[in-house]
Motif scaffolding. Structure first.
Motif, PDB file in Angstrom:
ATOM      1  N   GLU A   1      -5.689  -3.088  -0.215  1.00 43.81           N
ATOM      2  CA  GLU A   1      -6.401  -2.442   0.886  1.00 43.81           C
ATOM      3  C   GLU A   1      -7.880  -2.272   0.569  1.00 43.81           C
ATOM      4  N   LYS A   2      -8.191  -1.878  -0.665  1.00 48.60           N
ATOM      5  CA  LYS A   2      -9.589  -1.709  -1.062  1.00 48.60           C
ATOM      6  C   LYS A   2     -10.337  -3.037  -1.062  1.00 48.60           C
TER       7      LYS A   2
ATOM      8  N   ASN B   1      -2.659   4.292  -8.416  1.00 50.78           N
ATOM      9  CA  ASN B   1      -3.056   2.915  -8.163  1.00 50.78           C
ATOM     10  C   ASN B   1      -1.825   2.032  -8.102  1.00 50.78           C
TER      11      ASN B   1
ATOM     12  N   ASN C   1      -2.503  -0.440  -2.764  1.00 51.46           N
ATOM     13  CA  ASN C   1      -3.785   0.272  -2.662  1.00 51.46           C
ATOM     14  C   ASN C   1      -4.951  -0.629  -3.039  1.00 51.46           C
TER      15      ASN C   1
END
Length: 77
Positions: free
Chosen positions: A13-14, A6, A10
């Motif tokens: 993006e999520k 993580n 990241n």
């Protein structure tokens, strides 16, 4: 298969993928106090994102570090 670590990139993006969708937020307020909030992810900025509560009609702002530290958890059930 190796699991991706993580990172802030990241998490961004999520969150970007969930923009405009209704999600459940679990907010750890400390001392065993956890709040649940049904909200829609409204805007995604460089260091924070905003959510609009479905029930309370309020806007809240959280940082990506809140997710990394586990203070905020997002579920899109």
């Amino acid at each position: 298969m190796k699991k991706m670590p993580n990172t802030i990139e990241n998490v961004k993006e999520k969150i970007m993928a969930l923009k405009g969708q209704e999600v459940n937020l679990y907010i750890n307020r400390g001392r065993r106090k956890v709040s649940t909030l049904r909200a829609r992810i409204e805007n995604v900025y460089t260091s924070v994102f905003t959510v609009n509560s479905v029930d309370l009609n309020s806007v809240y702002t959280y940082s990506y570090n809140d997710i990394l530290c586990g203070e905020v958890k997002i579920s899109n059930d």
